[in-house]
Design a protein around this motif. Sequence first.
Motif, PDB file in Angstrom:
ATOM      1  N   ASP A 183       0.826  -1.213   0.000  1.00 12.68           N
ATOM      2  CA  ASP A 183       0.000   0.000   0.000  1.00 12.68           C
ATOM      3  C   ASP A 183       0.862   1.265   0.000  1.00 12.68           C
ATOM      4  OD1 ASP A 183       0.976  -0.077   2.569  1.00 12.68           O
ATOM      5  OD2 ASP A 183      -0.984   0.050   3.544  1.00 12.68           O
ATOM      6  N   PHE A 184       2.145   1.124  -0.249  1.00 14.98           N
ATOM      7  CA  PHE A 184       3.122   2.207  -0.363  1.00 14.98           C
ATOM      8  C   PHE A 184       3.406   2.890   0.969  1.00 14.98           C
ATOM      9  CE2 PHE A 184       5.379   5.305  -3.129  1.00 14.98           C
ATOM     10  CZ  PHE A 184       5.957   4.377  -3.970  1.00 14.98           C
ATOM     11  N   THR A 185       3.146   2.195   2.080  1.00 13.69           N
ATOM     12  CA  THR A 185       3.529   2.705   3.393  1.00 13.69           C
ATOM     13  C   THR A 185       4.912   2.167   3.723  1.00 13.69           C
ATOM     14  OG1 THR A 185       2.431   0.851   4.491  1.00 13.69           O
ATOM     15  CG2 THR A 185       1.162   2.903   4.238  1.00 13.69           C
ATOM     16  N   LEU A 186       5.623   2.884   4.567  1.00 13.72           N
ATOM     17  CA  LEU A 186       6.993   2.518   4.917  1.00 13.72           C
ATOM     18  C   LEU A 186       7.036   1.245   5.758  1.00 13.72           C
ATOM     19  CD1 LEU A 186      10.005   3.354   4.902  1.00 13.72           C
ATOM     20  CD2 LEU A 186       9.541   4.565   7.034  1.00 13.72           C
ATOM     21  N   LYS A 187       7.862   0.304   5.325  1.00  8.50           N
ATOM     22  CA  LYS A 187       8.101  -0.918   6.100  1.00  8.50           C
ATOM     23  C   LYS A 187       9.427  -0.805   6.837  1.00  8.50           C
ATOM     24  CE  LYS A 187       8.500  -5.927   5.751  1.00  8.50           C
ATOM     25  NZ  LYS A 187       8.434  -7.090   4.872  1.00  8.50           N
ATOM     26  N   GLU A 188      10.490  -0.425   6.099  1.00  7.67           N
ATOM     27  CA  GLU A 188      11.821  -0.339   6.724  1.00  7.67           C
ATOM     28  C   GLU A 188      12.750   0.498   5.864  1.00  7.67           C
ATOM     29  OE1 GLU A 188      14.088  -0.337   9.521  1.00  7.67           O
ATOM     30  OE2 GLU A 188      12.709  -1.989   9.902  1.00  7.67           O
ATOM     31  N   ARG A 189      13.770   1.064   6.516  1.00  8.48           N
ATOM     32  CA  ARG A 189      14.826   1.797   5.809  1.00  8.48           C
ATOM     33  C   ARG A 189      16.173   1.387   6.394  1.00  8.48           C
ATOM     34  NH1 ARG A 189      13.020   7.961   6.278  1.00  8.48           N
ATOM     35  NH2 ARG A 189      13.172   7.377   8.450  1.00  8.48           N
ATOM     36  N   PHE A 190      17.171   1.248   5.522  1.00 10.80           N
ATOM     37  CA  PHE A 190      18.531   0.922   5.935  1.00 10.80           C
ATOM     38  C   PHE A 190      19.465   1.990   5.390  1.00 10.80           C
ATOM     39  CE2 PHE A 190      16.392  -3.180   5.031  1.00 10.80           C
ATOM     40  CZ  PHE A 190      16.278  -3.630   6.326  1.00 10.80           C
ATOM     41  N   PHE A 191      20.419   2.409   6.202  1.00  9.19           N
ATOM     42  CA  PHE A 191      21.322   3.487   5.810  1.00  9.19           C
ATOM     43  C   PHE A 191      22.785   3.068   5.929  1.00  9.19           C
ATOM     44  CE2 PHE A 191      17.389   5.392   7.232  1.00  9.19           C
ATOM     45  CZ  PHE A 191      17.096   6.239   6.178  1.00  9.19           C
ATOM     46  N   GLU A 192      23.057   1.820   5.623  1.00  9.20           N
ATOM     47  CA  GLU A 192      24.434   1.341   5.676  1.00  9.20           C
ATOM     48  C   GLU A 192      24.592   0.144   4.752  1.00  9.20           C
ATOM     49  OE1 GLU A 192      22.078  -0.765   8.738  1.00  9.20           O
ATOM     50  OE2 GLU A 192      22.887   1.201   9.124  1.00  9.20           O
ATOM     51  N   TYR A 193      25.821  -0.280   4.616  1.00  6.72           N
ATOM     52  CA  TYR A 193      26.113  -1.489   3.844  1.00  6.72           C
ATOM     53  C   TYR A 193      25.484  -2.678   4.567  1.00  6.72           C
ATOM     54  CZ  TYR A 193      28.656  -5.324   1.716  1.00  6.72           C
ATOM     55  OH  TYR A 193      28.963  -6.484   1.067  1.00  6.72           O
ATOM     56  N   TYR A 194      24.968  -3.640   3.801  1.00 11.82           N
ATOM     57  CA  TYR A 194      24.419  -4.854   4.380  1.00 11.82           C
ATOM     58  C   TYR A 194      24.878  -6.054   3.572  1.00 11.82           C
ATOM     59  CZ  TYR A 194      20.946  -3.261   0.953  1.00 11.82           C
ATOM     60  OH  TYR A 194      20.334  -2.763  -0.165  1.00 11.82           O
ATOM     61  N   THR A 195      24.817  -7.197   4.193  1.00 15.84           N
ATOM     62  CA  THR A 195      25.209  -8.433   3.521  1.00 15.84           C
ATOM     63  C   THR A 195      23.985  -9.044   2.834  1.00 15.84           C
ATOM     64  OG1 THR A 195      24.718  -9.815   5.438  1.00 15.84           O
ATOM     65  CG2 THR A 195      26.963  -8.891   5.285  1.00 15.84           C
ATOM     66  N   SER A 196      24.225  -9.982   1.952  1.00 15.01           N
ATOM     67  CA  SER A 196      23.109 -10.659   1.295  1.00 15.01           C
ATOM     68  C   SER A 196      22.314 -11.479   2.313  1.00 15.01           C
ATOM     69  CB  SER A 196      23.587 -11.536   0.151  1.00 15.01           C
ATOM     70  OG  SER A 196      24.533 -12.480   0.597  1.00 15.01           O
ATOM     71  N   LYS A 197      22.996 -12.050   3.295  1.00 18.21           N
ATOM     72  CA  LYS A 197      22.318 -12.824   4.328  1.00 18.21           C
ATOM     73  C   LYS A 197      21.356 -11.938   5.125  1.00 18.21           C
ATOM     74  CE  LYS A 197      23.128 -15.802   8.283  1.00 18.21           C
ATOM     75  NZ  LYS A 197      24.096 -16.421   9.175  1.00 18.21           N
ATOM     76  N   PHE A 198      21.818 -10.749   5.505  1.00 17.55           N
ATOM     77  CA  PHE A 198      20.976  -9.810   6.240  1.00 17.55           C
ATOM     78  C   PHE A 198      19.759  -9.438   5.395  1.00 17.55           C
ATOM     79  CE2 PHE A 198      19.607  -5.445   6.856  1.00 17.55           C
ATOM     80  CZ  PHE A 198      19.296  -5.429   8.217  1.00 17.55           C
ATOM     81  N   LEU A 199      20.000  -9.081   4.135  1.00 20.61           N
ATOM     82  CA  LEU A 199      18.912  -8.664   3.266  1.00 20.61           C
ATOM     83  C   LEU A 199      17.896  -9.786   3.063  1.00 20.61           C
ATOM     84  CD1 LEU A 199      17.730  -6.410   1.534  1.00 20.61           C
ATOM     85  CD2 LEU A 199      19.133  -7.246  -0.366  1.00 20.61           C
ATOM     86  N   LEU A 200      18.361 -10.975   2.784  1.00 20.64           N
ATOM     87  CA  LEU A 200      17.457 -12.103   2.574  1.00 20.64           C
ATOM     88  C   LEU A 200      16.655 -12.425   3.830  1.00 20.64           C
ATOM     89  CD1 LEU A 200      19.726 -14.376   0.383  1.00 20.64           C
ATOM     90  CD2 LEU A 200      17.592 -13.274  -0.325  1.00 20.64           C
ATOM     91  N   ASN A 201      17.285 -12.336   4.995  1.00 17.85           N
ATOM     92  CA  ASN A 201      16.561 -12.589   6.248  1.00 17.85           C
ATOM     93  C   ASN A 201      15.485 -11.547   6.468  1.00 17.85           C
ATOM     94  OD1 ASN A 201      17.926 -14.917   6.989  1.00 17.85           O
ATOM     95  ND2 ASN A 201      19.451 -13.825   8.176  1.00 17.85           N
ATOM     96  N   PHE A 202      15.770 -10.323   6.084  1.00 15.83           N
ATOM     97  CA  PHE A 202      14.773  -9.262   6.264  1.00 15.83           C
ATOM     98  C   PHE A 202      13.639  -9.373   5.245  1.00 15.83           C
ATOM     99  CE2 PHE A 202      12.760  -5.265   5.599  1.00 15.83           C
ATOM    100  CZ  PHE A 202      12.393  -4.962   6.892  1.00 15.83           C
ATOM    101  N   LEU A 203      14.010  -9.616   4.000  1.00 15.57           N
ATOM    102  CA  LEU A 203      12.984  -9.661   2.945  1.00 15.57           C
ATOM    103  C   LEU A 203      12.085 -10.856   3.148  1.00 15.57           C
ATOM    104  CD1 LEU A 203      15.114  -8.749  -0.210  1.00 15.57           C
ATOM    105  CD2 LEU A 203      13.564  -7.281   1.049  1.00 15.57           C
TER     106      LEU A 203
END
Length: 156
Positions: free
Chosen positions: A136-156
Amino acid sequence: MKDFICFILIFLAGLLFVRAQSDSEIEWKSWPELEQAIKEKPKPVFIFFHAKWCSYCKKIEREIFTKPEVIQKINSEYYAVEMDVERTDTITFESENFINKQSLTKRNGVHEIPLLLASRNGFPFSLPATVILNKDFTLKERFFEYYTSKFLLNFL
């Protein structure tokens, strides 16, 4: 008949090749393409803001966005948009025009869209910035640094 069968086989091979190619990279959309896609089929949105001078942005593009599992997850479950924050063109989204006002007075002016979606109270605008929006185009999360693929996949 033989020619027809050869044609069909070549056609099918071409389709498989195109499908394999589309899975080898993230299917980035432009803002107008995103607007149309959301109207047709709402899905969460993955937005990556970057700049040419941002070394961590380049590292994310090179090391994270090339991983097959990240590509598959983003392409299958999200609409993805990437944007150079210093671009100076006008972007129309939801019948509203967004521009880079800062480019008129600053050397590395930031476009209005990243300022709107990736700014934090009490902090200067910083990169890399990744914004994830719900369908619905509302904010879920924002990241402001480098992240690993493991971190991203766990979050997504």
